[in-house]
Design a protein around this motif. Structure first.
Motif, PDB file in Angstrom:
ATOM      1  N   ASN A  44       0.821  -1.212   0.000  1.00 40.30           N
ATOM      2  CA  ASN A  44       0.000   0.000   0.000  1.00 40.30           C
ATOM      3  C   ASN A  44       0.856   1.263   0.000  1.00 40.30           C
ATOM      4  O   ASN A  44       0.495   2.273  -0.606  1.00 40.30           O
ATOM      5  CB  ASN A  44      -0.931   0.013   1.214  1.00 40.30           C
ATOM      6  N   ASP A  45       1.988   1.220   0.705  1.00 38.43           N
ATOM      7  CA  ASP A  45       2.901   2.365   0.711  1.00 38.43           C
ATOM      8  C   ASP A  45       3.431   2.630  -0.699  1.00 38.43           C
ATOM      9  O   ASP A  45       3.565   3.788  -1.123  1.00 38.43           O
ATOM     10  CB  ASP A  45       4.081   2.124   1.656  1.00 38.43           C
ATOM     11  N   ILE A  46       3.769   1.563  -1.401  1.00 42.82           N
ATOM     12  CA  ILE A  46       4.283   1.704  -2.779  1.00 42.82           C
ATOM     13  C   ILE A  46       3.175   2.237  -3.680  1.00 42.82           C
ATOM     14  O   ILE A  46       3.395   3.118  -4.510  1.00 42.82           O
ATOM     15  CB  ILE A  46       4.799   0.359  -3.310  1.00 42.82           C
ATOM     16  N   TYR A  47       1.973   1.705  -3.492  1.00 38.84           N
ATOM     17  CA  TYR A  47       0.821   2.187  -4.258  1.00 38.84           C
ATOM     18  C   TYR A  47       0.625   3.693  -4.065  1.00 38.84           C
ATOM     19  O   TYR A  47       0.407   4.433  -5.034  1.00 38.84           O
ATOM     20  CB  TYR A  47      -0.449   1.446  -3.840  1.00 38.84           C
ATOM     21  N   GLU A  48       0.729   4.124  -2.823  1.00 44.51           N
ATOM     22  CA  GLU A  48       0.527   5.552  -2.555  1.00 44.51           C
ATOM     23  C   GLU A  48       1.587   6.390  -3.266  1.00 44.51           C
ATOM     24  O   GLU A  48       1.282   7.467  -3.787  1.00 44.51           O
ATOM     25  CB  GLU A  48       0.543   5.832  -1.056  1.00 44.51           C
ATOM     26  N   GLN A  49       2.824   5.919  -3.305  1.00 48.72           N
ATOM     27  CA  GLN A  49       3.853   6.676  -4.005  1.00 48.72           C
ATOM     28  C   GLN A  49       3.582   6.710  -5.509  1.00 48.72           C
ATOM     29  O   GLN A  49       3.816   7.716  -6.170  1.00 48.72           O
ATOM     30  CB  GLN A  49       5.240   6.091  -3.746  1.00 48.72           C
ATOM     31  N   LEU A  50       3.073   5.620  -6.053  1.00 49.05           N
ATOM     32  CA  LEU A  50       2.731   5.590  -7.473  1.00 49.05           C
ATOM     33  C   LEU A  50       1.684   6.649  -7.810  1.00 49.05           C
ATOM     34  O   LEU A  50       1.850   7.411  -8.770  1.00 49.05           O
ATOM     35  CB  LEU A  50       2.212   4.208  -7.873  1.00 49.05           C
ATOM     36  N   ILE A  51       0.606   6.702  -7.035  1.00 46.38           N
ATOM     37  CA  ILE A  51      -0.438   7.671  -7.362  1.00 46.38           C
ATOM     38  C   ILE A  51       0.011   9.098  -7.046  1.00 46.38           C
ATOM     39  O   ILE A  51      -0.450  10.057  -7.670  1.00 46.38           O
ATOM     40  CB  ILE A  51      -1.778   7.335  -6.675  1.00 46.38           C
ATOM     41  N   TYR A  52       0.924   9.227  -6.068  1.00 44.41           N
ATOM     42  CA  TYR A  52       1.472  10.553  -5.771  1.00 44.41           C
ATOM     43  C   TYR A  52       2.335  11.025  -6.942  1.00 44.41           C
ATOM     44  O   TYR A  52       2.247  12.189  -7.365  1.00 44.41           O
ATOM     45  CB  TYR A  52       2.292  10.505  -4.488  1.00 44.41           C
ATOM     46  N   SER A  53       3.162  10.132  -7.471  1.00 38.98           N
ATOM     47  CA  SER A  53       3.990  10.492  -8.622  1.00 38.98           C
ATOM     48  C   SER A  53       3.126  10.775  -9.843  1.00 38.98           C
ATOM     49  O   SER A  53       3.438  11.663 -10.638  1.00 38.98           O
ATOM     50  CB  SER A  53       4.991   9.372  -8.932  1.00 38.98           C
ATOM     51  N   ALA A  54       2.016  10.049  -9.980  1.00 38.28           N
ATOM     52  CA  ALA A  54       1.124  10.252 -11.122  1.00 38.28           C
ATOM     53  C   ALA A  54       0.523  11.650 -11.135  1.00 38.28           C
ATOM     54  O   ALA A  54       0.202  12.177 -12.207  1.00 38.28           O
ATOM     55  CB  ALA A  54       0.013   9.208 -11.118  1.00 38.28           C
ATOM     56  N   GLN A  55       0.373  12.270  -9.966  1.00 37.71           N
ATOM     57  CA  GLN A  55      -0.192  13.627  -9.924  1.00 37.71           C
ATOM     58  C   GLN A  55       0.886  14.696 -10.052  1.00 37.71           C
ATOM     59  O   GLN A  55       0.584  15.887  -9.981  1.00 37.71           O
ATOM     60  CB  GLN A  55      -1.017  13.846  -8.660  1.00 37.71           C
ATOM     61  N   TRP A 116      -6.173  11.091 -13.711  1.00 35.95           N
ATOM     62  CA  TRP A 116      -5.606  10.586 -12.459  1.00 35.95           C
ATOM     63  C   TRP A 116      -6.416   9.408 -11.930  1.00 35.95           C
ATOM     64  O   TRP A 116      -5.858   8.477 -11.356  1.00 35.95           O
ATOM     65  CB  TRP A 116      -5.536  11.707 -11.428  1.00 35.95           C
ATOM     66  N   SER A 117      -7.726   9.426 -12.146  1.00 36.60           N
ATOM     67  CA  SER A 117      -8.565   8.304 -11.729  1.00 36.60           C
ATOM     68  C   SER A 117      -8.119   7.020 -12.417  1.00 36.60           C
ATOM     69  O   SER A 117      -8.036   5.951 -11.792  1.00 36.60           O
ATOM     70  CB  SER A 117     -10.041   8.584 -12.061  1.00 36.60           C
ATOM     71  N   LYS A 118      -7.809   7.123 -13.696  1.00 33.96           N
ATOM     72  CA  LYS A 118      -7.330   5.949 -14.429  1.00 33.96           C
ATOM     73  C   LYS A 118      -5.987   5.490 -13.878  1.00 33.96           C
ATOM     74  O   LYS A 118      -5.745   4.287 -13.723  1.00 33.96           O
ATOM     75  CB  LYS A 118      -7.223   6.282 -15.917  1.00 33.96           C
ATOM     76  N   SER A 119      -5.106   6.447 -13.565  1.00 35.24           N
ATOM     77  CA  SER A 119      -3.804   6.098 -12.975  1.00 35.24           C
ATOM     78  C   SER A 119      -3.978   5.376 -11.649  1.00 35.24           C
ATOM     79  O   SER A 119      -3.251   4.418 -11.352  1.00 35.24           O
ATOM     80  CB  SER A 119      -2.959   7.364 -12.762  1.00 35.24           C
ATOM     81  N   CYS A 120      -4.928   5.818 -10.840  1.00 32.28           N
ATOM     82  CA  CYS A 120      -5.168   5.203  -9.531  1.00 32.28           C
ATOM     83  C   CYS A 120      -5.585   3.744  -9.672  1.00 32.28           C
ATOM     84  O   CYS A 120      -5.118   2.874  -8.926  1.00 32.28           O
ATOM     85  CB  CYS A 120      -6.248   5.976  -8.766  1.00 32.28           C
ATOM     86  N   ILE A 121      -6.473   3.469 -10.613  1.00 32.08           N
ATOM     87  CA  ILE A 121      -6.964   2.102 -10.792  1.00 32.08           C
ATOM     88  C   ILE A 121      -5.884   1.219 -11.406  1.00 32.08           C
ATOM     89  O   ILE A 121      -5.664   0.074 -10.971  1.00 32.08           O
ATOM     90  CB  ILE A 121      -8.242   2.105 -11.656  1.00 32.08           C
ATOM     91  N   GLU A 122      -5.173   1.727 -12.412  1.00 31.97           N
ATOM     92  CA  GLU A 122      -4.127   0.921 -13.057  1.00 31.97           C
ATOM     93  C   GLU A 122      -2.946   0.693 -12.119  1.00 31.97           C
ATOM     94  O   GLU A 122      -2.285  -0.349 -12.198  1.00 31.97           O
ATOM     95  CB  GLU A 122      -3.688   1.579 -14.356  1.00 31.97           C
TER      96      GLU A 122
END
Length: 265
Positions: A44-55, A116-122
């Motif tokens: 989950n921590d890695i996931y959060e960094q992914l979506i943070y970088s996506a924004q 960003w919604s698409k980035s979050c799901i992918e």
């Protein structure tokens, strides 16, 4: 090229030390040379960094405002439950964000929230194949063989997650503490291309920074691509964000100083 890169690194570090605000010392710089989220403990921590970088694409941080809205976003994203996020529909998630944050921007295909919604799901889909944080660490380490294999990991991420291109994938990896990954952003592209160290594109700059780190181990055993990235970024932006201090951009002056030393211009 090796000598030019070593000279560039030495001068860049000296330039950074000399431009430090009075409140900071050279010792204070050390905390900038490690990944901000290097102690990630879960998928989950890695996931959060992914979506943070996506924004972090262009002006999107001013739209998404992740830092201010983190708790609300986390609730909308099912408390970062990856299996639950994967079941969400992009449009459904997009309209949840619009409602929650009173989004008034035009409802178009190019809307930042929709992207960003698409980035979050992918991102959830990508991370769902890993059992835990160590599983991801071991996966990433397999790409450490050489410059080309290191490049392959952010390229892979960029193909699996829309909205995360090569540079943003590098951003995610470096902030997770994978110090072999610089982020070849607009600042570094301009610096390296103008100094004749790379072509004017992210992959060429990535290769140049990785090469520079390898060449400079002779003069600084602690050098990493990440450290080089942060030295250049701090000079270009003047933002000592971990200390809440901003002294203004020094990019143009730095480039001029470097060109004068390297080429007598």
């Amino acid at each position: 090229m090796k000598q030019k890169m070593q000279r560039t690194y030495q001068l860049a570090y000296s330039y950074l030390v000399n431009m430090l605000p009075n409140e900071l010392s050279e010792l204070d710089l050390q905390k900038y040379f490690v990944g901000d989220r290097r102690n990630f403990a879960s998928v989950n921590d890695i996931y959060e960094q992914l979506i943070y970088s996506a924004q972090n694409y262009q002006g999107m941080p001013n739209v998404i405002k992740y830092d201010q809205r983190r708790e609300q976003i986390k609730r909308i994203l099912k408390n970062f439950d990856l299996n639950q996020i994967r079941k969400l529909d992009v449009e459904q998630l997009y309209y949840k964000f619009r409602k929650a944050f009173n989004v008034t921007s035009r409802d178009t295909k190019q809307n930042s929230w929709r992207k960003w919604s698409k980035s979050c799901i992918e991102s959830a889909d990508f991370m769902s194949v890993f059992n835990d944080a160590d599983d991801f660490r071991n996966f990433a380490k397999q790409f450490n063989y050489n410059k080309l294999t290191k490049m392959a990991l952010p390229l892979l991420i960029s193909t699996k997650i829309s909205g995360i291109g090569f540079s943003l994938a590098c951003d995610c990896l470096k902030e997770l503490g994978f110090l072999d990954y610089p982020k070849p952003d607009v600042h570094l592209i301009e610096v390296y291309s103008q100094l004749g160290l790379s072509k004017k594109d992210p992959i060429s700059v990535f290769e140049a920074i990785v090469d520079m780190a390898e060449f400079c181990k002779e003069i600084d055993p602690d050098v990493t691509p990440y450290k080089i990235d942060k030295i250049m970024w701090l000079i270009c932006s003047g933002k000592f964000y971990l200390d809440g201090i901003s002294i203004g951009k020094h990019k143009e002056d730095f480039i001029n100083v470097m060109r004068g030393d390297l080429y007598g211009k």
